[in-house]
Design a protein around this motif. Structure first.
Motif, PDB file in Angstrom:
ATOM      1  N   ILE A   1     -25.067   6.410 -37.262  1.00 16.45           N
ATOM      2  CA  ILE A   1     -25.654   5.914 -36.015  1.00 16.45           C
ATOM      3  C   ILE A   1     -26.837   5.000 -36.307  1.00 16.45           C
ATOM      4  O   ILE A   1     -26.981   3.921 -35.705  1.00 16.45           O
ATOM      5  CB  ILE A   1     -26.064   7.092 -35.110  1.00 16.45           C
ATOM      6  N   VAL A   2     -27.698   5.399 -37.239  1.00 17.65           N
ATOM      7  CA  VAL A   2     -28.846   4.558 -37.609  1.00 17.65           C
ATOM      8  C   VAL A   2     -28.375   3.225 -38.177  1.00 17.65           C
ATOM      9  O   VAL A   2     -28.865   2.149 -37.808  1.00 17.65           O
ATOM     10  CB  VAL A   2     -29.740   5.296 -38.627  1.00 17.65           C
ATOM     11  N   GLY A   3     -27.405   3.257 -39.082  1.00 16.39           N
ATOM     12  CA  GLY A   3     -26.891   2.022 -39.657  1.00 16.39           C
ATOM     13  C   GLY A   3     -26.221   1.140 -38.630  1.00 16.39           C
ATOM     14  O   GLY A   3     -26.301  -0.097 -38.707  1.00 16.39           O
ATOM     15  N   GLY A   4     -25.554   1.746 -37.647  1.00 15.18           N
ATOM     16  CA  GLY A   4     -24.909   0.958 -36.611  1.00 15.18           C
ATOM     17  C   GLY A   4     -25.901   0.146 -35.795  1.00 15.18           C
ATOM     18  O   GLY A   4     -25.669  -1.043 -35.521  1.00 15.18           O
ATOM     19  N   PHE A   5     -27.003   0.741 -35.403  1.00 18.19           N
ATOM     20  CA  PHE A   5     -27.999  -0.003 -34.632  1.00 18.19           C
ATOM     21  C   PHE A   5     -28.678  -1.080 -35.490  1.00 18.19           C
ATOM     22  O   PHE A   5     -29.057  -2.131 -34.987  1.00 18.19           O
ATOM     23  CB  PHE A   5     -29.037   0.953 -34.043  1.00 18.19           C
ATOM     24  N   ALA A   6     -28.811  -0.825 -36.789  1.00 16.00           N
ATOM     25  CA  ALA A   6     -29.398  -1.845 -37.667  1.00 16.00           C
ATOM     26  C   ALA A   6     -28.513  -3.079 -37.759  1.00 16.00           C
ATOM     27  O   ALA A   6     -29.004  -4.199 -37.954  1.00 16.00           O
ATOM     28  CB  ALA A   6     -29.638  -1.259 -39.060  1.00 16.00           C
ATOM     29  N   SER A   7     -27.198  -2.912 -37.606  1.00  9.93           N
ATOM     30  CA  SER A   7     -26.283  -4.054 -37.722  1.00  9.93           C
ATOM     31  C   SER A   7     -26.480  -5.068 -36.613  1.00  9.93           C
ATOM     32  O   SER A   7     -26.081  -6.231 -36.756  1.00  9.93           O
ATOM     33  CB  SER A   7     -24.834  -3.558 -37.719  1.00  9.93           C
ATOM     34  N   LEU A   8     -27.085  -4.672 -35.498  1.00 12.01           N
ATOM     35  CA  LEU A   8     -27.291  -5.603 -34.392  1.00 12.01           C
ATOM     36  C   LEU A   8     -28.297  -6.699 -34.734  1.00 12.01           C
ATOM     37  O   LEU A   8     -28.377  -7.701 -34.028  1.00 12.01           O
ATOM     38  CB  LEU A   8     -27.760  -4.839 -33.146  1.00 12.01           C
ATOM     39  N   PHE A   9     -29.053  -6.506 -35.799  1.00 13.78           N
ATOM     40  CA  PHE A   9     -30.035  -7.516 -36.180  1.00 13.78           C
ATOM     41  C   PHE A   9     -29.430  -8.640 -37.009  1.00 13.78           C
ATOM     42  O   PHE A   9     -30.074  -9.670 -37.204  1.00 13.78           O
ATOM     43  CB  PHE A   9     -31.177  -6.871 -36.966  1.00 13.78           C
ATOM     44  N   LEU A  10     -28.232  -8.464 -37.517  1.00 13.63           N
ATOM     45  CA  LEU A  10     -27.627  -9.476 -38.383  1.00 13.63           C
ATOM     46  C   LEU A  10     -26.996 -10.582 -37.553  1.00 13.63           C
ATOM     47  O   LEU A  10     -26.514 -10.342 -36.441  1.00 13.63           O
ATOM     48  CB  LEU A  10     -26.563  -8.837 -39.283  1.00 13.63           C
TER      49      LEU A  10
END
Length: 599
Positions: free
Chosen positions: A510-519
């Motif tokens: 879940i944490v990694g998924g939200f981080a992907s929105l910055f790419l």
């Protein structure tokens, strides 16, 4: 020079690329799939119980009676694996010798002897193993159970540590030597070490050889994948990614079939290593990446490969065509070859941020994918079937990803995949006692992480510039390989709480998924060649989109490269990706189609 434009001249996805990908690059996924997970079966821990020398004559025909007489039960009603009753078994043997087989079969141990008053001690004379599933494993051969059970976890930890070190070392080699020689160097080392481990004489020799295999496993998958996406045009990168992952998942399914047929650990080790020698038959067929050759200042070799590519793809090669090709390649020998290091990934602000975000997501994906694959035997039932199912459920996701990546891009699919997989893993906390629901949620989580594992390498390969693409992906993989070092320990702790590893892995997803929105989105964009081109592509911040803003002039400054003005080449890339060079920054949100502020 835009290599993608040159590639269109000779065929961006013709017969040449199809032959190379199908005959060489797809089979190249087998070594990683075989060697990464065969250890689950080579070091499988079957059911076991304490060995009682005095009762050996009755073990063959009256195993249930022997267990009842000598082995206590745990709180779940199962026979204990590491303890036994402290009894005078010699006296018991004299009693049993006067019983007929019919009486031995009918009488229960509680009627024969009063066991509830006997003390319980740890196993004194070794163990018996249930060989119905595996006739021989390293656990059985060297008694890696009870107070030595952590030895199996230690082997997985060191295997992951080898992957971390190997990625760091071979990450340089793939950009220094090239894609083709580095792949075959990894493959040879992997086959030799794995085959040699079949002849290990003790646990520590086997452990050292498995560590060497671990050095090569992650790196051996990266080289052919990078080569594949560098041989095709931007519109076919999705195809290469999907097909490569299909081949990897089929490798997992095939491994389950091999294990089903070959259960002895020594023969199994040879069965997953020696057949891979056939990949060397393609040594003279597999080309070097012309994109990499140009990036390192070897355009003449690149031109020769492109000439062969053009002929196989049906492009008429004339003198005028070759002259035009040489002109587009700007063939000239540089004064010196430029070598790049890890620090180049962090010199520019944008490159630094993208590298950190990609690495975080890669860590989450690697940890969860490996963790769920290791977790399959813990689901209970047939371990080989569980592993087969864990590999088979990945295949349907690729059928959905194939059109999805082409139409919806990379970033949102990565986010949704990680979010769905993470929620499914965390939800197992609510269904601990329902095996069917647990299995269903496990499969959903496996499908989610498998989907994310497809998208991330594609997105990363499109973000890292060519000159550091292998290095960048290897750096992210190196950091991510700390996950497989930690995950076996978490799974080992899960012996007390079965869903604990799933909860940890779900939260990480879940944490990694939200981080992907910055790419930034990379669908349909040309691959960046130089560091300047990679720096020119900005991040996309979800919270800064869907707003109205007036374009404003600002002075472009590339602090990471130590210059006060953006180089002319980078300014062209800014304009190409729609950023407007040194004038205005205008990025359009893919949702609301309005301007999006970027950093």
């Amino acid at each position: 020079m835009d290599f993608d434009e040159v590639l269109k001249e000779v065929g961006a996805f013709g017969l040449y690329q199809k032959i190379i990908i199908c005959s060489v690059l797809l089979p190249a996924a087998l070594p990683c799939a075989f060697h990464a997970y065969s250890q689950l079966f080579i070091a499988a821990t079957p059911q076991h119980w304490c060995r009682i020398p005095e009762l050996e004559p009755w073990t063959q025909d009256y195993i249930q009676l022997v267990k009842n007489l000598s082995i206590p039960r745990n709180k779940h009603g199962d026979f204990a694996e590491c303890s036994m009753f402290a009894r005078n078994y010699s006296e018991m043997v004299r009693y049993l010798e006067y019983r007929t087989p019919y009486e031995l079969q009918r009488e229960q141990s509680s009627k024969l002897l009063r066991l509830d008053q006997d003390a319980v001690v740890s196993c004194q004379h070794g163990w018996h193993y249930d060989k119905s599933m595996y006739p021989s494993t390293v656990v059985q051969e060297w008694n890696l159970v009870c107070n030595k059970s952590y030895y199996v976890t230690l082997a997985l930890v060191l295997f992951g540590l080898g992957g971390l070190i190997g990625n760091y070392v071979f990450g340089y080699l793939v950009d220094l030597w090239g894609r083709r020689p580095s792949f075959y160097a990894y493959l040879l080392l992997e086959i030799i070490a794995c085959a040699a481990s079949a002849f290990a004489w003790n646990y520590y020799s086997w452990l050292g050889l498995r560590f060497i295999v671990g050095l090569t496993v992650p790196a051996i998958l990266a080289s052919p994948y990078v080569l594949a996406i560098e041989l095709v045009g931007p519109e076919r990168r999705v195809f290469c990614t999907i097909v490569s992952n299909i081949a990897y998942s089929l490798g997992l399914v095939l491994l389950a079939g091999v294990v089903y047929l070959v259960r002895d650990w020594r023969y199994l080790t040879l069965a997953v290593s020696l057949p891979l020698l056939m990949l060397f038959s393609c040594f003279f067929v597999l080309p070097e990446s012309p994109r990499w050759l140009i990036a390192v200042g070897q355009p003449k070799r690149a031109a020769r490969i492109l000439k062969v590519m053009a002929r196989v793809n049906g492009v008429h090669v004339t003198r005028d065509f070759m002259e035009r090709l040489y002109e587009q390649l700007h063939i000239k020998q540089p004064a010196e070859t430029v070598h790049y290091g890890i620090l180049d990934l962090f010199r520019g602000t944008n490159m630094r941020r993208k590298t950190l975000i990609v690495t975080l997501i890669w860590f989450a994906n690697t940890s969860v994918y490996v963790g769920l694959s290791y977790y399959a035997p813990a689901l209970g039932g047939d371990e080989i079937w569980n592993f087969f199912l864990a590999g088979a459920v990945e295949l349907p996701t690729y059928l959905l990803l194939w059109p999805g990546l082409s139409y919806f891009g990379r970033r949102w699919i990565l986010f949704i995949s990680m979010l769905v997989g993470g929620v499914a893993c965390v939800a197992t906390l609510l269904y601990q006692q329902q095996a069917d629901v647990m299995l269903l949620l496990y499969c959903i989580g496996k499908m989610g992480i498998s989907s994310a594992f497809v998208v991330l390498p594609l997105l990363a390969s499109e973000l890292y510039p060519t000159v550091v693409r292998g290095l960048g992906m290897s750096f992210s993989s190196v950091v991510a390989m700390t996950g497989p070092i930690i995950i076996p320990i978490i799974n080992h702790m899960g012996q007390q709480m079965l869903v604990l590893p799933l909860i940890v892995m779900g939260a990480l997803l879940i944490v990694g998924g939200f981080a992907s929105l910055f790419l930034p989105e990379t669908r349909g964009k040309n691959l960046p060649q130089t560091l300047e081109e990679g720096e020119a592509v900005p991040l996309s911040f979800l919270l800064c989109c869907c707003v109205e803003s007036e374009p404003k002039n600002r002075q472009t400054q590339n602090k990471g490269l130590g210059r006060n003005r953006m180089p002319e080449e980078a300014a062209k890339v800014y304009h190409r990706v729609g950023v407007g060079g040194p004038a205005a920054c205008r990025i359009v949100c893919s949702i609301c189609k309005k301007e999006m502020r970027t950093l």
